[in-house]
Design an enzyme around this catalytic site. Structure first.
Site, PDB file in Angstrom:
ATOM      1  N   HIS A 310       0.905  -1.319  -0.121  1.00 58.18           N
ATOM      2  CA  HIS A 310      -0.022  -0.086   0.028  1.00 58.18           C
ATOM      3  C   HIS A 310       0.958   1.220   0.120  1.00 58.18           C
ATOM      4  O   HIS A 310       1.871   1.219   0.696  1.00 58.18           O
ATOM      5  CB  HIS A 310      -0.920   0.167   1.185  1.00 58.18           C
ATOM      6  CG  HIS A 310      -2.206   0.943   0.892  1.00 58.18           C
ATOM      7  ND1 HIS A 310      -1.879   2.306   1.535  1.00 58.18           N
ATOM      8  CD2 HIS A 310      -3.412   0.894   0.728  1.00 58.18           C
ATOM      9  CE1 HIS A 310      -3.071   2.639   1.263  1.00 58.18           C
ATOM     10  NE2 HIS A 310      -3.831   1.926   0.917  1.00 58.18           N
ATOM     11  N   ASP A 370      -8.240  -4.758  -0.029  1.00 54.30           N
ATOM     12  CA  ASP A 370      -8.770  -5.344  -1.091  1.00 54.30           C
ATOM     13  C   ASP A 370      -8.474  -6.947  -1.612  1.00 54.30           C
ATOM     14  O   ASP A 370      -9.106  -7.392  -2.297  1.00 54.30           O
ATOM     15  CB  ASP A 370      -8.335  -4.448  -2.546  1.00 54.30           C
ATOM     16  CG  ASP A 370      -8.757  -3.099  -2.311  1.00 54.30           C
ATOM     17  OD1 ASP A 370     -10.018  -3.006  -2.085  1.00 54.30           O
ATOM     18  OD2 ASP A 370      -8.169  -2.107  -2.737  1.00 54.30           O
TER      19      ASP A 370
END
Ligand code: CMC
Length: 435
Positions: A310, A370
């Site tokens: 991320h 996700d």
């Protein structure tokens, strides 16, 4: 008198100096106020992608990527995920505080009463090709809401702004579910006001006129959790898009439609879809999981493990930590004999190997939100193209809260970045026959 904190910037070519004030946030990184820079020294700042730029003041969400902290209105995401509901979180994001019992009841009633769409909006759907991506339909239909409510909204009136926010939160599940129903040639199911927010969405997605439908309570709870975790993430690309669009005082429905367009990109909201496409590729190939792990580590190969890493979180994504547990519980709930078992086994194997592999551990590459939300949505029978739509549905409250905050911020002005011009110097027009 209290000394104002500043940093001093010296222009070495002229010797001129400027004192730039340091702004202290209630929490997080101090910020240098550069507004006087162009006026005093004649310079712009250069920061593509806003890596070091705070574009606004905001009190909605706090995020610390190094420590893995996410808070809505100061409340830790872990506590909201455990004790709250999506609609309660919507109230918190919109108003800045948790509601009391009466306020929550009233808010739930208001949202429930706005779930219907104008009948004329139904005709918009038939203008799309049957194979249109539901996100394309979302951009179009949400933008079209501005044609229905444009003249009714005075954006400088707080009550009007709140009505627009309520309308968006309430109507988004209907718009989203209908985009799926249209693409699949299914009749539209109207909202059922006796159901909870996530239950109503699943009902509009999956119920048939021919037989009764009851969503699995486990799915309803998991969807509510996914929506809480995706409700806001401060100044990301789509939220900044909504702010920039709205800064010209554009209609809020048009601004949200711009946010949906921004979210659609694979670098933003599309990652949950990419995770499943990657898992399908792995299952359909004749290679094992380790082969893909090795490819992800190979600097000469562009392949990356989707759903890992991320930009902001260099620690465990707090949302992933929460949703991981639900994901594992859901897979247990479904049992071993479901049609997606091979994909789930592959995902779990990938997660296990990567979490032990020094390459991923040393670079702080953990599964992100996700990775797990994609698996949960798949397990719930949600088609792949609807994954980003559900993200948009959840993020709508964040977008409209930021829009509302921006409109009432006395420091906010039309967004108008400057540029570092890199083009041709002035030159004379050359007639066509001489070029
Ligand atoms: N697989 C393999 N290696 C990776 C991965 C990955 N998924 N992510 C990062 N790395 C490596 C990268 O090669 C680099 O290695 P080195 O230091 O040896 O050069 C190091 O880790 C740091 O990576 P980076 O590219 O500098 O990190 P970034 O902050 O620019 O990128 C990212 C963040 C999310 C774009 C990236 O981790 C990635 O591409 N992940 C896969 C896509 C994905 O899951 N995206 C969803 C993000 S969450 C959704 C949202 O919040 O909008």
């Amino acid at each position: 008198m209290e000394q104002k904190e500043t940093v001093t910037l010296t222009d070495n070519s002229t010797g001129k100096q400027i004192e730039l004030p340091i702004l202290r946030p209630t929490n997080g990184t101090p910020t240098i106020d550069v507004r006087g820079l162009y006026r005093e020294l004649g310079y712009f700042t250069y920061d593509p992608g806003f890596l070091s730029t705070a574009s606004c003041r905001s009190s909605i969400t706090y995020l610390d990527g190094n420590k893995g902290i996410l808070q809505y209105g100061g409340y830790p995401i872990e506590q909201l995920a455990e004790h709250s509901t999506f609609l309660e979180v919507c109230y918190l994001l919109l108003s800045g505080d948790l509601p009391n019992e009466r306020e929550l009841k009233q808010f739930e009633t208001i949202i429930t009463r706005h779930t219907m769409l104008h009948e004329a909006l139904k005709r918009f759907y038939s203008g799309f090709r049957r194979d249109a991506h539901p996100m394309a339909i979302m951009v179009g239909v949400v933008g079209a809401l501005s044609a229905f409510y444009h003249d009714e909204i005075d954006i400088h009136n707080p009550e009007d702004r709140m009505i627009a926010a309520h309308q968006l939160i309430a109507k988004m599940p209907t718009i989203a579910a209908w985009s799926y129903r249209y693409a699949n040639g299914l009749p539209f199911t109207y909202p059922d006001n006796s159901l909870s927010y996530p239950d109503n969405f699943l009902n509009m997605m999956f119920s048939m006129p021919t037989e009764p439908y009851k969503a699995d309570p486990f799915f309803v709870k998991a969807l509510d959790l996914i929506m809480i975790l995706h409700a806001d993430h401060e100044q990301n690309a789509s939220t900044s898009t909504v702010r920039l669009t709205g800064s010209s005082e554009a209609n809020p429905f048009a601004a949200i439609s711009a946010g949906i367009a921004s979210l659609w990109g694979p670098a933003h909201g599309g990652a949950n879809e990419s995770v499943i496409r990657m898992l399908v590729d792995i299952v359909e190939s004749d290679k094992d999981v380790q082969y893909y792990i090795d490819r992800a580590k190979d600097k000469n190969d562009r392949f990356r493990l989707m759903g890992f890493g991320h930009r902001i979180y260099k620690n465990y994504d707090p949302r992933a930590r929460i949703i991981r547990k639900t994901c594992h519980e859901l897979l247990e709930h479904l049992g071993q004999d479901n049609e997606y078992q091979e994909l789930f086994d592959t995902a779990m194997e990938l997660e296990r190997i990567a979490l032990e592999d020094d390459y991923f551990v040393s670079r702080n590459l953990y599964p992100n939100v996700d990775f797990y939300s994609g698996i949960i949505l798949l397990a719930m029978g949600i088609p792949l193209t609807m994954f980003t739509v559900i993200f948009a549905l959840s993020r709508t409250v964040g977008w409209i809260s930021h829009w509302n905050e921006m409109i009432q911020d006395p420091e906010s002005r039309i967004g108008r970045p400057r540029q570092l011009y890199d083009g041709a110097l002035p030159r004379d027009y050359v007639p066509l026959n001489k070029r």
